[in-house]
Design an enzyme around this catalytic site. Sequence first.
Site: not given
Ligand code: SAH
Length: 224
Positions: A61
Site C-alpha cells: 500500500s
Molecule cells: N499489508 C500489505 C499489503 C497487502 S496487499 C503490505 O504492507 O505490504 C493484500 C494482501 O492480502 C495480498 O498479499 C493478498 O495475497 C492478501 N490476501 C487476500 N486475501 C487474503 C485472505 N483471505 N487471507 C490472507 N491474505 C489475503
Amino acid sequence: MQLYEERRRLVEVLKSEGVIRSSLVEEAFLHIPREHFVPEHLKQYAYVDSPLPIGFGQTISAPHMVAIMTEELAAQPSDTILEIGTGSGYQAAILAYIVSKGGGHVYTVEIVPELSKRAVENFAKAVPELLDYTTFVTGDGSKGLEIFAPYNRIIVTAAAPSIPEPLIKQLKPCGRLVIPVGNRWGQVLLVVDKLRDGSIKIRESVPCIFVPLVGEFGWNRYEL
Ligand code: SAH
C-alpha cells in the site's frame, strides 16, 4: 543515507498533511526501511507516496494509506494485533515496532505462501529485532485466526465485500477493527468498534482502493 533522508522527508510531508498524528506512528515510520519491503528494482521509488507491485498481482500500500490505517487502528504497545494480508510485511513491521514498546504481539496472515515467506525474509533483512514480536501464518485470513483470538485490534489490508463475521467474534470488548469494505473498484475504510457491552459501532473513515480479500468470507475467486 540518501534513502533515510527520503524517508525522513516523506514523514514530514505526511505529518504536514495531518496523516501522521501520533509520535509513536511517526517513530515507527522513521524506523522501518520501506526499501527492504519493495522489489529490488523498485527500491528508488520506496519513498514515493504510491502503492508498488510486489508480485502475484498484489501491492504494498501507499505510505499515506498505511499511516491512515495505523492511526485509525490506534494500537497500544501492549496490544495483541491481527493483520489480514501480510503482503510485503511492511504494515506488519510498522505494527511490530509499536508492540515492541510494550510487550504486545502481531499475528499476520497471508493467503499466498510465497508472499508470506518473502515477508519473513524482508523482516529478517530490515528489522530482525522485530521478528520476536511477529508471527507469520499462511492461510485464509477472511476467517480470522481463531487459535490466537481474541485480539485488541484487527486490521485488514485487502478489500472485503462485507465485514467478515468471524473478525467481529475474534475482537475483544473495547477492541477495534479497521477494514476496507466495498466493491472491486472502490471501498470505504471502516472503523468498527466493539464496545464494552459487545455492541458494534461503525464509522466511515476515507475512500480507498485495495486488492480483493479472497476466501471464505471474502470474494469468491470466480466473481473477480
Ligand atoms: N499489508 C500489505 C499489503 C497487502 S496487499 C503490505 O504492507 O505490504 C493484500 C494482501 O492480502 C495480498 O498479499 C493478498 O495475497 C492478501 N490476501 C487476500 N486475501 C487474503 C485472505 N483471505 N487471507 C490472507 N491474505 C489475503
